[in-house]
Each structure stands twice: as structure tokens, then as C-alpha cells.
Design a protein around this motif. Structure first.
Motif: not given
Length: 187
Positions: A89-118
Motif C-alpha cells: 500500500a502506498v499513501d497518496v493522501r495529500r498533506g499526509s506525513s507519510t505521503f508516497l511512503h509504502h508498506h508491504g506485507e506477505i499475505l498467504s493462505e498459511e499466515n491468514g493475514y489480511a491488509l486493511l487499506i484506508p
């Protein structure tokens, strides 16, 4: 853990990792995919508008980086049902302190993680295995006239794709590089 989902904050404000608990025995398991009460507390404050499933056949394929502009900006919950992905996910919110920063996560059937992206984040992923199946929950219906995207190879983003990027759609490969005047989206 509330309602069989644990929500963890990630480095970008509003971005969350959702960990699904599996309850099972010798017959198999049950895993809650969506819980309005738990996800509302994590920032999902809109109706559930769509649920979509994708299949990505080839390892290395990249899909994204997509977002919808207001008034169709959406919250997404992305989970991997089969295989594994590197989800970003890449932050494209104007004025955000993390504008154009990204974060990546491994999602898999084994780990059962999901990403909630605002709202205000571009989203994409790379298939780490063949025949990856994802499930997406969206807070807004797809609005083709309000679609936008970022180029997955944009040097300004410097995304560390785990594998060589392959399988881009014509649309994704054709996304323009960011210009110095790109200010992001206003929510």
C-alpha cells in the motif's frame, strides 16, 4: 482477540494488518473473513459495497498500483485464500506525513493475514506463488471514471518487489511516472 480477528497497526497511519484466527479440528477449519464490529473499530466506517475474488496464474505477476479518487475513494480489505503474495500500500493522501511512503506485507493462505487499506492509498501486489487467489472487500463500488494508479516501477516510490516484475496489464504498464507536481488526493 475480538471476534476471531486481531488488528495490528502498521507503520503508515490508518493501514492495518488483520490476523484471522482459524478454529479447526480433524475435519478442517472455520475462519472469519469480515466482522463489521471489529473492523469498524479499526477504521472501516462505511457499508460493505462489493466482495471480489481474483486469480493470478503466474508467479512474479504484479497487479496495481490502483486507487479510486473521491467521491469513490474506498477502504479495502485484501486477503489471500490460496498461495502467497507480497501486498503493498502506498499513501497518496495529500498533506499526509507519510505521503508516497509504502508498506508491504506477505499475505498467504498459511499466515491468514489480511491488509486493511484506508481511503487514500494505492494498492498492488506481486504473486509469490502460482495460482494465487485473493478476496477483496470494498467499501465503494467500482467507479471506472474515478480510477487512478501509480507506475509499479516509479523510481520515486522505489518499491522493493521481491521478484522480477512480470505479467503487467497494459493499463498497469502504461501508468505515468509521478511528476514533481503530484500532490496526491484530498479526502
Amino acid at each position: 482477540m475480538t471476534g476471531r480477528l486481531a488488528v495490528r497497526d502498521l507503520p503508515l497511519p490508518g493501514l492495518k494488518r488483520v490476523e484471522r484466527q482459524r478454529l479447526g479440528d480433524h475435519r478442517g477449519f472455520l475462519s472469519r473473513l469480515f466482522c463489521a464490529e471489529t473492523l469498524e473499530a479499526a477504521g472501516w466506517r462505511k457499508p460493505l459495497a462489493q466482495i471480489n475474488q481474483t486469480l493470478t496464474r503466474e508467479r512474479g505477476t504484479v497487479r496495481g498500483l490502483h486507487y479510486q479518487k473521491p467521491p469513490a475513494a474506498e477502504i479495502k480489505l485484501v486477503m489471500c485464500l490460496k498461495g502467497a503474495i507480497w501486498d503493498v500500500a502506498v499513501d497518496v493522501r495529500r498533506g499526509s506525513s507519510t505521503f508516497l511512503h509504502h508498506h508491504g506485507e506477505i499475505l498467504s493462505e498459511e499466515n491468514g493475514y489480511a491488509l486493511l487499506i484506508p481511503e487514500g492509498f494505492a494498492h498492488g501486489f506481486q504473486a509469490l506463488t502460482a495460482d494465487v487467489e485473493l478476496l477483496y472487500c470494498h467499501s465503494a463500488p467500482h467507479a471506472p471514471d474515478l480510477e487512478a494508479g501509480l507506475n509499479v516501477a516509479d523510481p520515486r516510490l522505489a518499491l522493493p518487489w521481491p521478484l522480477p516484475v512480470t505479467g503487467l496489464s497494459v493499463r498497469d504498464a502504461g501508468q505515468a511516472l509521478l511528476t514533481p507536481d503530484f500532490e496526491g488526493v484530498v479526502l
